[in-house]
Design a protein around this motif. Structure first.
Motif, PDB file in Angstrom:
ATOM      1  N   ASP A  36      -6.619  -7.495  -0.371  1.00  9.27           N
ATOM      2  CA  ASP A  36      -5.306  -6.849  -0.301  1.00  9.27           C
ATOM      3  C   ASP A  36      -4.153  -7.811  -0.564  1.00  9.27           C
ATOM      4  O   ASP A  36      -3.060  -7.666  -0.004  1.00  9.27           O
ATOM      5  CB  ASP A  36      -5.108  -6.174   1.070  1.00  9.27           C
ATOM      6  N   ALA A 135      -0.589  -4.705   8.730  1.00  6.11           N
ATOM      7  CA  ALA A 135      -1.964  -4.628   8.226  1.00  6.11           C
ATOM      8  C   ALA A 135      -2.992  -5.076   9.258  1.00  6.11           C
ATOM      9  O   ALA A 135      -4.186  -4.949   9.033  1.00  6.11           O
ATOM     10  CB  ALA A 135      -2.105  -5.474   6.966  1.00  6.11           C
ATOM     11  N   GLN A 138      -5.759  -2.535  10.215  1.00  8.97           N
ATOM     12  CA  GLN A 138      -6.791  -2.335   9.186  1.00  8.97           C
ATOM     13  C   GLN A 138      -7.774  -3.500   9.157  1.00  8.97           C
ATOM     14  O   GLN A 138      -8.977  -3.300   9.020  1.00  8.97           O
ATOM     15  CB  GLN A 138      -6.154  -2.172   7.814  1.00  8.97           C
TER      16      GLN A 138
END
Length: 173
Positions: A36, A135, A138
């Motif tokens: 990512d 984030a 996640q």
């Protein structure tokens, strides 16, 4: 989409696994990944066995984030890399090699033999900003999913949640 449009990787049911550059111990940093657009992972707390930190560094800007698994900010990440982030970089270098980590994070290292210290030094010299820790959930969820696979009995039967991968001889129609 014809057969020629699919890559060899897309046609196979197994992804290539890159072996670790060097063996690493999982006690301090049990989960590290280049994904990512970030180097991200889970780092164990040095003071509390029940606490872990989710740390990340954004590629290019080196914006960093570090928080506990329940979204409390890291006390050491105040305007600079904390020890969790430094440990994450060190373990990433062991896992992937310094060249690959530097290339992914867009760090230009002058050293002939880059290492974790030289990669970290270049990033800290750029005085990166503290980034967004949104984030973290996640990343921590992916870590927990990886842990769940350790609890499974060894088998050669397919896992239902992995059925979305095509079989090795699948051809697009």
């Amino acid at each position: 989409m014809g057969d020629g449009a699919l890559s060899v990787w897309e046609k196979s049911s197994t992804a290539r696994v890159v072996p670790s550059a060097r063996p690493r111990k999982l006690a301090k940093v049990p989960f590290v990944e280049l994904a990512d657009g970030r180097l991200q992972g889970v780092v164990s707390s040095g003071s509390d066995i029940g606490r872990v930190y989710v740390s990340s560094i954004e590629a290019g800007t080196y914006a960093f984030a570090c928080s506990t698994n329940n979204n409390r900010p890291c006390g050491g990440a105040r305007g600079m890399f904390c020890n969790h982030i430094r440990a994450l970089v060190g373990e990433a270098v062991l896992q992937y090699g310094a060249e690959r980590v530097a290339r992914y994070l867009k760090v230009e290292v002058d050293a002939a033999e880059p290492d974790a210290h030289s990669v970290t030094s270049v990033m800290t010299a750029a005085r990166p900003a503290q980034g967004d820790s949104s984030a973290a959930a996640q990343v921590f969820s992916r870590f927990l999913r990886h842990l769940s696979y350790l609890e499974l009995e060894p088998t050669t039967d397919p896992l239902p949640e992995m059925q979305w991968f095509p079989t090795t001889r699948a051809v697009a129609a």
